[in-house]
Every structure is written in structure tokens, then in C-alpha cells.
Scaffold this active site. Sequence first.
Site, PDB file in Angstrom:
ATOM      1  N   GLU A 240      43.537  39.910  41.553  1.00  0.00           N
ATOM      2  CA  GLU A 240      44.320  39.107  42.438  1.00  0.00           C
ATOM      3  C   GLU A 240      45.656  40.445  42.741  1.00  0.00           C
ATOM      4  O   GLU A 240      45.678  39.867  43.579  1.00  0.00           O
ATOM      5  CB  GLU A 240      45.299  38.496  41.145  1.00  0.00           C
ATOM      6  CG  GLU A 240      46.637  37.951  41.664  1.00  0.00           C
ATOM      7  CD  GLU A 240      47.302  36.851  40.517  1.00  0.00           C
ATOM      8  OE1 GLU A 240      47.049  36.354  39.131  1.00  0.00           O
ATOM      9  OE2 GLU A 240      48.895  37.105  41.325  1.00  0.00           O
TER      10      GLU A 240
ATOM     11  N   CYS B 298      53.043  32.682  37.766  1.00  0.00           N
ATOM     12  CA  CYS B 298      52.711  31.046  36.473  1.00  0.00           C
ATOM     13  C   CYS B 298      52.612  30.188  35.537  1.00  0.00           C
ATOM     14  O   CYS B 298      52.492  31.483  34.210  1.00  0.00           O
ATOM     15  CB  CYS B 298      51.110  31.103  37.340  1.00  0.00           C
ATOM     16  SG  CYS B 298      50.103  29.513  37.093  1.00  0.00           S
TER      17      CYS B 298
ATOM     18  N   SER C 194      37.916  38.739  28.160  1.00  0.00           N
ATOM     19  CA  SER C 194      39.290  37.688  28.766  1.00  0.00           C
ATOM     20  C   SER C 194      40.275  38.486  28.151  1.00  0.00           C
ATOM     21  O   SER C 194      40.751  38.383  26.926  1.00  0.00           O
ATOM     22  CB  SER C 194      38.858  36.488  28.688  1.00  0.00           C
ATOM     23  OG  SER C 194      40.016  36.124  28.748  1.00  0.00           O
TER      24      SER C 194
HETATM   25 FE1  F3S Z   1      46.380  29.735  39.694  1.00  0.00          FE
HETATM   26 FE2  F3S Z   1      48.101  29.485  37.959  1.00  0.00          FE
HETATM   27 FE3  F3S Z   1      45.531  29.624  37.360  1.00  0.00          FE
HETATM   28  S1  F3S Z   1      48.581  30.661  39.019  1.00  0.00           S
HETATM   29  S2  F3S Z   1      44.927  30.502  39.007  1.00  0.00           S
HETATM   30  S3  F3S Z   1      46.977  27.693  37.733  1.00  0.00           S
HETATM   31  S4  F3S Z   1      47.087  31.312  36.141  1.00  0.00           S
END
Ligand code: F3S
Length: 282
Positions: A127, A193, A221
Site C-alpha cells: 500500500e 482506516c 497476515s
Molecule cells: Fe480499505 Fe480500510 Fe480495508 S482502507 S482496504 S477498508 S482496511
Amino acid sequence: METRLAECLGFCFGVRRAVDTVYEQIKTGKTIYTYGAIVNNEEVVRELSGLGVKVIESKEELEKLDRGSVIIRAHGVPEEIYRILEEKGLECIDATCPFVKRIHKIVQQAGSDGNHVVIIGNAGHPEVEGIVGWCSGGVTVLEEPEDAEKFVPPHGEKLCVVSQTTYNYNKFHYIVEIFEKKGYNSTVVNTICNATEERQRSARALAAEADVMIVIGGRHSSNTRKLYDICREECAETYFIQTLDDLHLELPKAVRLVGITAGASTPNKLIEEVQNYVRINF
Ligand code: F3S
């Protein structure tokens, strides 16, 4: 005995969307590639491979491809990858998580406005590699507060600070505070997030009540490993399993509550299998 799932577990919104995209595309009968494994879960990748989906491991491999449809996974990719896809005339199916896409736009704009971009995160994570690849100007990746202490903006440039979506919230704030103390001129956008935090919070709450906790997820993971550590702090009888085959439970009669949680790359099907197994057998 009760079996209870953590309130938030398994695929996050972005990963679910990307995996669903792959299954939808399989139905079209096209030759499907994913740029990198679509999720960090060997079981899912094996199942998709059985359905004909191939994984492209590198830019070099992509450059050798002549035809097919390439799905970009939730983590996103550098801008350069889109250029290669276009030049080669390959179909690009973009399943980049919209939250990651937002970071790409922020850093791209920040670069053209003359800012130096600082990404708080792990430089080796796909990412972050993707975000770096959208920076049109200077960019620095800082992983730890110690790195932030040592960091000096090049030529006194203005900073635009963003974070990897799964970065630790407290650490991020700590780093921002370091910049403030140093008096750096920075615009900070918190791009963490909350899916990760929600999973961790609900795993801890369940583990605190449970007699036994089962954590399901891929061996490699890191978010599943983190869930396991959190659950272990609350519940000594915590098991980390990859598939149902790894589960060798012998529950004493006194067990009242078995809690189940799962990493962000664990499919629902697997969670249900484990839940049903525990319900039927104990
Ligand atoms: Fe997107 Fe959050 Fe999952 S940025 S990929 S929803 S951990």
C-alpha cells in the site's frame, strides 16, 4: 456452551469489494490476472487459482503480458502500473479501496502544490509503495517516531503528512506532535482506516468475556497476528488457526463461551465453517 463471533471480523469493506470483483470477473470467462495476491490468505488464493485466476508478482511480469484483464487489489498500485497497462492495451479493473484512492489523490495534489509528502507507515508494504508511486514531488516514508525525530524537511519545504491506512492511531499522533514541536509547516491528513481498530476493539471485548478464543487468519497476515496478541492478553486459551484442519480443541465442560474472530483477509465461509464445527462438536 455459547459460540460468539466478534462484532467486527474478517474482510474489511475494501478487501470484500476487491474479492467480489474477482468472482464477478471470473463469470465473464475472460483471462483474469490479479496484480499481487488479492488477499493475504493462501486458501482464497488457492481457490481462485483453481478457477483460473493468475497472480502477477511483479512489474517485470506485467511487462511481459500481452493480453488479459488485470485486477488491481485493494492496496492499490503506483501510477506507473496504470501507464504500463494502458501502453500494453491490457484491460485494467481497478479494485483499489476508495480510502486508499483518496490518499493517492491527496499526495498527487500535494506534490503539484510544491509540498514534500511524508507517509507514516511501513516502506515495504505494497500500500505504501503504491502511495509513493503517486507522489509527483519529494516523498519520505517514516515508520517509527525515532525516524520522525531524525527527519528534517528538505530545503525547509512545506509538508503534507498522510498515513498508511492500517497504521497505529496513537503512534501517528505522536509523530504529528514531534513535527509540531519542531515547528514544521505541515498539513496533516489522518488517513488511518478505522476497520483495523474496530476489529481490534471488538476482539478484545469478546476475549475479555470468553473462556476460549479462536483467531482465524493467514499465517503471514500481520493484522491476524495482532488480533491473536490482543486476545492472548485477555484470554489465556487463545488459538491461532489458518483453516479448520488446524483446530484441535478439547474443551473442558466448564467452558461457557467460545469467542471467534478473524483477520481482515479471512473469508466468511471459513469463519462460518469454524463456528459450525464448534457448535456441533461441543
Ligand atoms: Fe480499505 Fe480500510 Fe480495508 S482502507 S482496504 S477498508 S482496511
